[in-house]
Enzyme design. Structure first.
Site, PDB file in Angstrom:
ATOM      1  N   ARG A 232     -48.228  39.011  49.793  1.00 13.69           N
ATOM      2  CA  ARG A 232     -48.625  38.976  51.187  1.00 13.69           C
ATOM      3  C   ARG A 232     -47.591  38.180  51.965  1.00 13.69           C
ATOM      4  O   ARG A 232     -47.303  37.040  51.621  1.00 13.69           O
ATOM      5  CB  ARG A 232     -49.992  38.298  51.256  1.00 13.69           C
TER       6      ARG A 232
ATOM      7  N   THR B 215     -46.807  37.514  58.561  1.00 14.57           N
ATOM      8  CA  THR B 215     -47.537  38.666  59.140  1.00 14.57           C
ATOM      9  C   THR B 215     -48.845  38.947  58.409  1.00 14.57           C
ATOM     10  O   THR B 215     -49.691  39.673  58.914  1.00 14.57           O
ATOM     11  CB  THR B 215     -46.676  39.931  59.056  1.00 14.57           C
TER      12      THR B 215
ATOM     13  N   ASP C 202     -54.745  28.522  46.977  1.00 14.53           N
ATOM     14  CA  ASP C 202     -53.901  29.651  46.562  1.00 14.53           C
ATOM     15  C   ASP C 202     -54.123  29.901  45.075  1.00 14.53           C
ATOM     16  O   ASP C 202     -53.671  29.125  44.222  1.00 14.53           O
ATOM     17  CB  ASP C 202     -52.423  29.324  46.847  1.00 14.53           C
TER      18      ASP C 202
ATOM     19  N   ASP D 109     -51.002  30.217  42.693  1.00 18.66           N
ATOM     20  CA  ASP D 109     -50.357  28.927  42.436  1.00 18.66           C
ATOM     21  C   ASP D 109     -51.204  28.055  41.511  1.00 18.66           C
ATOM     22  O   ASP D 109     -50.680  27.380  40.627  1.00 18.66           O
ATOM     23  CB  ASP D 109     -50.113  28.188  43.760  1.00 18.66           C
TER      24      ASP D 109
END
Ligand code: PRP
Length: 209
Positions: free
Chosen positions: A104, A108, A200, A203
């Site tokens: 991703r 944007t 995340d 991560d």
């Protein structure tokens, strides 16, 4: 028509999700617990898989038994989806695995595909797309677009935490796809992160931050 949204409401899933959400949970426990939740979810997600009747000879007689009628293909969205694969294949050892790589764009929030490798039998199979996070829904929508372009008709999505925005996107773009989540959270923040979410997932799974 829109696809069903099924939130898996189970004490073990709630308990494990608490550990996954906790920012103090380190890589080892995070990875292990994501896998455990995926396994618990897989049990429910596969409840309606088609079976066919056959018979086997037991040491004592003939038994009528039911076996899976179709192949199952698990499709993790890289990277975070990888954290859900091994425990599902423990339950379904005959499952094939396809990989779709989508990242991703942080600015944007648009999905960008960088890898796709699917088993040849995918169009005939029951396909489980797995990705722990459903944020804008762009990545999962993109993965389903790819699968449908290959002729796949039987698709479910399995994730840990979703935002209402992502659920709406999948329900609008792919109303035939059922969405299974461990939790539906409140919203996305201005960076496209699920609130309260779990951070995340890629991560945290791989220790890259
Ligand atoms: C994250 C997450 C999902 C996606 C969700 O992946 O693992 O794949 O974003 O966002 P969306 O619903 O708005 O598309 P990321 O792009 O960070 O890649 P990674 O898994 O490699 O870390």
């Amino acid at each position: 028509m829109s696809g069903k949204l099924i939130i898996l409401n189970h004490p073990l899933i709630h308990h494990k999700l608490a550990l996954i959400r906790d920012e103090k949970t380190g890589t080892k426990d995070f990875r292990q617990t994501v896998a455990e939740v995926a396994m618990l979810m897989a049990y429910e997600v596969t409840r309606d898989l088609p079976t066919r009747k056959m018979s086997v000879k037991t040491p004592v007689g003939l038994a009528e038994v039911y076996v899976l009628a179709k192949e199952v293909v698990i499709v993790p969205i890289l990277r975070a989806g990888l954290g859900m694969v091994d425990s599902i294949t423990t339950l379904i050892p005959t499952a094939k695995v396809g990989h779709i790589g989508v990242y991703r764009d942080e600015r944007t929030l648009e999905p960008h595909e960088y890898y796709a490798k699917l088993p040849g039998i995918v169009s005939e199979a029951s396909v489980l797309v797995v990705d722990p996070m459903l944020a804008t829904g762009g990545s999962v929508k993109h993965a389903i677009d790819i699968l449908k372009s290959k002729g796949v008709t039987d698709i479910s999505y399995v994730g840990l935490v979703g935002a209402p925005e992502g659920v709406r996107k999948i329900q609008q773009s792919h109303p035939d796809v059922n969405i299974f989540l461990a939790a539906l959270d409140e919203k996305l923040n201005e960076h496209g992160f699920i609130v309260p979410g779990l951070g995340d997932c890629g991560d945290r799974l791989f220790g890259t931050k």
